[in-house]
Enzyme design. Structure first.
Site, PDB file in Angstrom:
ATOM      1  CE  LYS A  11      -4.019  -2.153   2.237  1.00  0.00           C
ATOM      2  NZ  LYS A  11      -5.033  -1.996   3.322  1.00  0.00           N
ATOM      3  CG  ASN A 114      -3.716  -2.221   6.817  1.00  0.00           C
ATOM      4  OD1 ASN A 114      -3.496  -1.813   5.679  1.00  0.00           O
ATOM      5  ND2 ASN A 114      -4.838  -2.801   7.160  1.00  0.00           N
ATOM      6  CG  HIS A 117      -5.426  -6.156  -0.490  1.00  0.00           C
ATOM      7  ND1 HIS A 117      -6.681  -6.075   0.069  1.00  0.00           N
ATOM      8  CD2 HIS A 117      -5.508  -7.090  -1.489  1.00  0.00           C
ATOM      9  CE1 HIS A 117      -7.491  -6.916  -0.576  1.00  0.00           C
ATOM     10  NE2 HIS A 117      -6.814  -7.529  -1.522  1.00  0.00           N
ATOM     11  CD  GLU A 128      -8.985  -8.973  -3.761  1.00  0.00           C
ATOM     12  OE1 GLU A 128      -9.762  -8.414  -2.975  1.00  0.00           O
ATOM     13  OE2 GLU A 128      -7.883  -9.444  -3.407  1.00  0.00           O
TER      14      GLU A 128
END
Ligand code: IDP
Ligand code: MG
Length: 139
Positions: A11, A114, A117, A128
């Site tokens: 991320k 965080n 993913h 995905e």
């Protein structure tokens, strides 16, 4: 046990903090095989579509803003029980509750920033992975 594929995203927080190499190293050390990897900058509509399941959640707007705040690295991973294996290596959603040997424990900050993913099921991964990797591009 079965050979599975899963999607990982490093991320924007982890990319901005220079933790791509550290996280890729943890993935490789775990035995998961990297099938595809590239850096992308998500648009707002793309982030909304990717996280559509969370559209009604109070954190949705913040999540989309965060995920579009900078480049991310997307990876298609393969291995024995890859979905659970990557989720285990990631650690729980809330980084403050993640163990020191997990990616979120090492590189995450809290429940929103965080670091990574991971797909939550084989069926989710099947949606995905093609979101970022056309099947013909994967090894
Ligand atoms: P996961 O990433 O561990 O699968 P999800 O519940 O699917 O967790 O949530 C997706 C993402 O939304 C999280 O990784 C985190 O970035 C963000 N998020 C989840 N819950 C919260 C929250 O309570 N507050 C703020 N952000 C959250
Ligand atoms: Mg999730």
């Amino acid at each position: 046990m079965a050979i599975e594929r899963t999607l990982a995203i490093i991320k924007p927080d982890a990319v901005a903090d220079g933790n791509v190499g550290g996280i890729v190293g943890m993935i490789e050390a775990s035995g998961l095989r990297i099938l595809g990897m590239r850096m992308v900058r998500l648009t707002v509509p793309q982030a909304q579509a990717f996280y559509a399941i969370h559209a009604q959640r109070p954190f949705f707007e913040g999540l989309v803003a965060f995920m579009t705040s900078g480049p991310v690295v997307v990876l298609a991973l393969e291995g024995e029980d890859a979905v659970a294996s990557w989720r285990g290596l990631m650690g729980p959603t809330d980084s403050t509750k993640a163990g020191p040997d997990t990616v979120r424990g090492r590189y995450g900050e809290d429940v929103s920033r965080n670091a990574v993913h991971g797909s939550d099921a084989v069926q989710t991964a099947a949606v995905e992975i093609p979101f970022f990797f056309p099947t013909c591009q994967l090894i």
